[in-house]
Design a protein around this motif. Structure first.
Motif, short mmCIF file in Angstrom:
data_model
loop_
_atom_site.label_atom_id
_atom_site.label_comp_id
_atom_site.label_asym_id
_atom_site.label_seq_id
_atom_site.Cartn_x
_atom_site.Cartn_y
_atom_site.Cartn_z
N PRO A 1 0.80 -1.24 0.00
CA PRO A 1 0.00 0.00 0.00
C PRO A 1 0.83 1.28 0.00
O PRO A 1 0.31 2.35 -0.34
CB PRO A 1 -0.82 -0.12 1.29
N ALA A 2 2.10 1.21 0.37
CA ALA A 2 2.92 2.42 0.45
C ALA A 2 3.15 3.07 -0.90
O ALA A 2 3.57 4.23 -0.97
CB ALA A 2 4.26 2.11 1.11
N TYR A 3 2.88 2.33 -1.98
CA TYR A 3 3.12 2.90 -3.32
C TYR A 3 1.88 3.67 -3.79
O TYR A 3 1.27 3.37 -4.82
CB TYR A 3 3.51 1.80 -4.31
N ASP A 4 1.53 4.66 -3.04
CA ASP A 4 0.42 5.54 -3.39
C ASP A 4 0.94 6.60 -4.36
O ASP A 4 1.77 7.43 -3.99
CB ASP A 4 -0.15 6.20 -2.13
N PRO A 5 0.48 6.60 -5.63
CA PRO A 5 1.01 7.55 -6.61
C PRO A 5 0.76 9.01 -6.24
O PRO A 5 1.42 9.89 -6.81
CB PRO A 5 0.27 7.17 -7.90
N LYS A 6 -0.11 9.27 -5.28
CA LYS A 6 -0.33 10.65 -4.83
C LYS A 6 0.74 11.11 -3.84
O LYS A 6 0.88 12.31 -3.58
CB LYS A 6 -1.71 10.78 -4.18
N LYS A 7 1.48 10.16 -3.28
CA LYS A 7 2.46 10.49 -2.25
C LYS A 7 3.91 10.23 -2.69
O LYS A 7 4.84 10.82 -2.11
CB LYS A 7 2.18 9.70 -0.98
N ILE A 8 4.09 9.34 -3.62
CA ILE A 8 5.46 9.00 -4.02
C ILE A 8 5.59 9.15 -5.54
O ILE A 8 4.61 9.23 -6.28
CB ILE A 8 5.86 7.56 -3.59
N SER A 9 6.83 9.19 -5.99
CA SER A 9 7.14 9.26 -7.42
C SER A 9 8.46 8.54 -7.66
O SER A 9 9.18 8.19 -6.71
CB SER A 9 7.22 10.71 -7.90
N GLY A 10 8.78 8.32 -8.91
CA GLY A 10 10.03 7.62 -9.20
C GLY A 10 10.39 7.69 -10.66
O GLY A 10 9.60 8.13 -11.50
N PHE A 11 11.59 7.23 -10.97
CA PHE A 11 12.01 7.17 -12.37
C PHE A 11 12.59 5.80 -12.67
O PHE A 11 13.00 5.05 -11.75
CB PHE A 11 13.00 8.28 -12.73
#
Length: 371
Positions: free
Chosen positions: A327-337
């Motif tokens: 659940p920690a991979y909430d696209p509203k809270k995290i980002s990445g490349f």
């Protein structure tokens, strides 16, 4: 007076006085001396031992049976004393001959340390492995760890979870090699040879919460016709970075650093818009030609630039798949490349290799150039 003791026959003792016993045992001792002269090899020593000391048919046992056991009580002590002296003499002969035989064997195996040694050729890293290790070391210096995964993957991890839905046209560009007899399985469970190392990215996100900084080297498979620059088997190195407040500037800085470390500090990078299903926005990365310094040559097709890899910001849809298990991979809270490059192509550039098939031929004439 006793007969000379020879062959297998054990003569009877003519009498039991000391003179007669001395003469009989002296004859046996002479026979021992005669047979001991041939003890030049380990086989001869063993034959001598069996002939005289064999437990069932040894000559010493026969003498004991013929002379000692049948003797009257008053003569047993005299015979026993002489018998023990004879046995000790045989054992001494054996010990001396055994040592001499062993020394002779050692002499025959002795190494002449003045002779030149046998040259052992040292191995060297294959250019693919050398390039891969160089890339891993570069990214390790900026905090990336290494991830690995299987070459046989499910359709779900190779395509669907990376935002390649069924029927997506981008699937056709992958030229996938599928495992036989998978038709009865649901599409997402069907097995195939992975077309990129990206499945390790989604699996890593499923297994651990952010932050994640990982590079994934490995072998991949595509149904490509073999030519000078294409092979159905090749190697990729992909990277993934996920955290809070990761931006495209972080991606550009990371790849610019990596390219300068790989090709030299004078190399420049530039980014052009592109499309990949699992990143948005996406970009192709070019580097200034490290061979001509950007002036234009045959290797860069006189453009001064070489396209080397693809990259982009992780698509929120991919985070959505990871969020099903983490659940920690909430696209509203995290980002990445994420980024990906061909190890084979980089190795060919660095070492001036014109045909990719040379790296898979196993030809020592080619490989010895890198020793």
């Amino acid at each position: 007076m006793s007969e000379h003791v020879s062959g297998d026959a054990i003569p009877l003792l003519p009498g039991y006085n000391e003179a007669e016993l001395d003469q009989a045992f002296a004859a046996v001792a002479a026979e021992v001396d005669a047979s001991a002269k041939a003890l030049a090899t380990p086989d001869a020593v063993e034959a001598f031992r069996l002939h005289w000391l064999g437990r069932k048919q040894g000559r010493l046992k026969a003498i004991s049976d013929a002379w000692l056991k049948s003797a009257p009580v008053e003569a047993k002590k005299l015979i026993g004393q002489r018998f023990n002296v004879l046995k000790a003499a045989i054992e001494t002969r054996l010990e001396t001959a055994g040592q001499a035989s062993h020394t002779h064997a050692l002499d025959s195996e002795r190494i002449d340390i003045t002779l030149p040694g046998t040259e052992r050729k040292l191995g060297a890293e294959h250019p693919l492995i050398k390039t891969q290790n160089e890339l891993l070391a570069i990214f390790a210096r900026i905090g990336f760890s290494v991830g690995v995964g299987p070459e046989v993957e499910t359709d779900y991890y190779n395509f669907e979870s990376l935002n390649f839905p069924p029927g997506h046209p981008a699937r056709d560009t992958q030229d996938t090699l599928v495992i036989a007899n998978q038709e009865r399985r649901p599409l997402r469970d069907r097995l195939l040879m992975r077309t990129h190392t990206s499945p390790v990215q989604i699996k890593t996100m499923e297994q651990q919460p952010p932050p994640v900084r990982i590079v994934i080297p490995g072998k991949v498979h595509r149904n490509d016709a073999a030519d000078a620059t294409h092979s159905p088997i090749f190697h990729q190195l992909e990277g993934l970075c996920v955290d809070t407040n990761i931006t495209f500037a972080d991606l550009k800085g990371t790849l610019d650093y990596a390219m300068k470390q790989l090709f030299g500090s004078s190399v420049k990078t530039r980014f052009f818009p592109s499309f990949f299903p699992f990143t948005e926005p996406s970009a192709d990365v070019q580097i200034s030609c490290p061979f001509c310094g950007g002036k234009g040559c045959r290797k860069c097709k006189h453009s001064g630039w070489i396209e080397l890899l693809g990259c982009g910001m992780v698509d929120p849809a991919v985070f959505g798949f990871a969020q099903q298990k983490q659940p920690a991979y909430d696209p509203k809270k995290i980002s990445g490349f994420a980024f990906g490059m061909g190890i084979d192509r980089i190795a060919m550039m660095k070492y001036g290799i014109s045909d990719i098939s040379l790296m898979y031929s196993g030809d020592l004439r080619f490989l010895e150039q890198f020793a």
